[in-house]
Design a protein around this motif. Structure first.
Motif, PDB file in Angstrom:
ATOM      1  N   VAL A   1      19.979 -41.439  60.729  1.00  0.00           N
ATOM      2  CA  VAL A   1      21.141 -41.128  59.891  1.00  0.00           C
ATOM      3  C   VAL A   1      21.476 -39.685  60.476  1.00  0.00           C
ATOM      4  O   VAL A   1      22.876 -39.375  60.632  1.00  0.00           O
ATOM      5  CB  VAL A   1      20.677 -40.879  58.518  1.00  0.00           C
ATOM      6  CG1 VAL A   1      21.790 -40.155  57.710  1.00  0.00           C
ATOM      7  CG2 VAL A   1      20.440 -42.282  58.037  1.00  0.00           C
TER       8      VAL A   1
ATOM      9  N   LEU B   1      25.113 -43.601  53.922  1.00  0.00           N
ATOM     10  CA  LEU B   1      23.957 -43.612  55.076  1.00  0.00           C
ATOM     11  C   LEU B   1      22.540 -42.944  54.370  1.00  0.00           C
ATOM     12  O   LEU B   1      21.545 -43.008  54.222  1.00  0.00           O
ATOM     13  CB  LEU B   1      24.245 -43.248  56.284  1.00  0.00           C
ATOM     14  CG  LEU B   1      25.023 -44.264  57.191  1.00  0.00           C
ATOM     15  CD1 LEU B   1      25.637 -43.490  58.256  1.00  0.00           C
ATOM     16  CD2 LEU B   1      24.441 -45.430  57.203  1.00  0.00           C
ATOM     17  N   LEU B   2      23.001 -41.600  53.707  1.00  0.00           N
ATOM     18  CA  LEU B   2      22.064 -40.760  53.350  1.00  0.00           C
ATOM     19  C   LEU B   2      21.371 -41.388  52.161  1.00  0.00           C
ATOM     20  O   LEU B   2      20.140 -41.537  51.959  1.00  0.00           O
ATOM     21  CB  LEU B   2      22.546 -39.609  52.866  1.00  0.00           C
ATOM     22  CG  LEU B   2      22.946 -38.442  54.163  1.00  0.00           C
ATOM     23  CD1 LEU B   2      24.020 -37.293  53.699  1.00  0.00           C
ATOM     24  CD2 LEU B   2      21.505 -38.109  54.621  1.00  0.00           C
TER      25      LEU B   2
ATOM     26  N   HIS C   1      15.224 -41.240  59.234  1.00  0.00           N
ATOM     27  CA  HIS C   1      16.400 -39.856  58.746  1.00  0.00           C
ATOM     28  C   HIS C   1      16.918 -39.461  60.248  1.00  0.00           C
ATOM     29  O   HIS C   1      18.145 -39.161  60.299  1.00  0.00           O
ATOM     30  CB  HIS C   1      15.248 -39.028  58.382  1.00  0.00           C
ATOM     31  CG  HIS C   1      16.197 -37.464  58.318  1.00  0.00           C
ATOM     32  ND1 HIS C   1      15.924 -36.603  59.301  1.00  0.00           N
ATOM     33  CD2 HIS C   1      16.981 -37.017  57.479  1.00  0.00           C
ATOM     34  CE1 HIS C   1      16.674 -35.743  59.033  1.00  0.00           C
ATOM     35  NE2 HIS C   1      17.506 -35.870  57.979  1.00  0.00           N
TER      36      HIS C   1
END
Length: 93
Positions: A75, A22-23, A72
């Protein structure tokens, strides 16, 4: 330039791997973010964390854009729910 480093511990290796995936989807999607690296620990010592994150940003302001950006935050929500510990360091170079 600002460098943002975070280390995470997770309850399972599957959660750590999914957090890494995901990052890495953030690459090129947040204004002012110059790059992102994320990797899983292979040493597995007592002092090891499971996942390391490094992001680089144009400025302190760009780091704040990253921190508050909706992509962001999504996540980060996944990581907060599943991580058991984190450590961070932000510095200018």
């Amino acid at each position: 330039m600002v460098t943002h480093i975070v280390l995470f511990r997770f309850g399972s290796s599957e959660d750590a791997a999914e957090a890494r995936r995901l990052l890495l989807t953030l690459e090129g999607r947040i204004p002012g973010m110059l790059g992102i690296e994320a990797g899983l620990d292979y040493v597995k010592s007592e002092r090891s964390y499971d996942l390391g994150l490094i992001t680089r940003h144009e400025s302190r302001e760009a780091l704040e854009v990253y921190r508050t950006h909706p992509i962001h935050l999504e996540v980060a929500g996944f990581i907060k729910e599943r991580s058991t510990a984190a450590a961070a360091c932000d510095f200018e170079a």
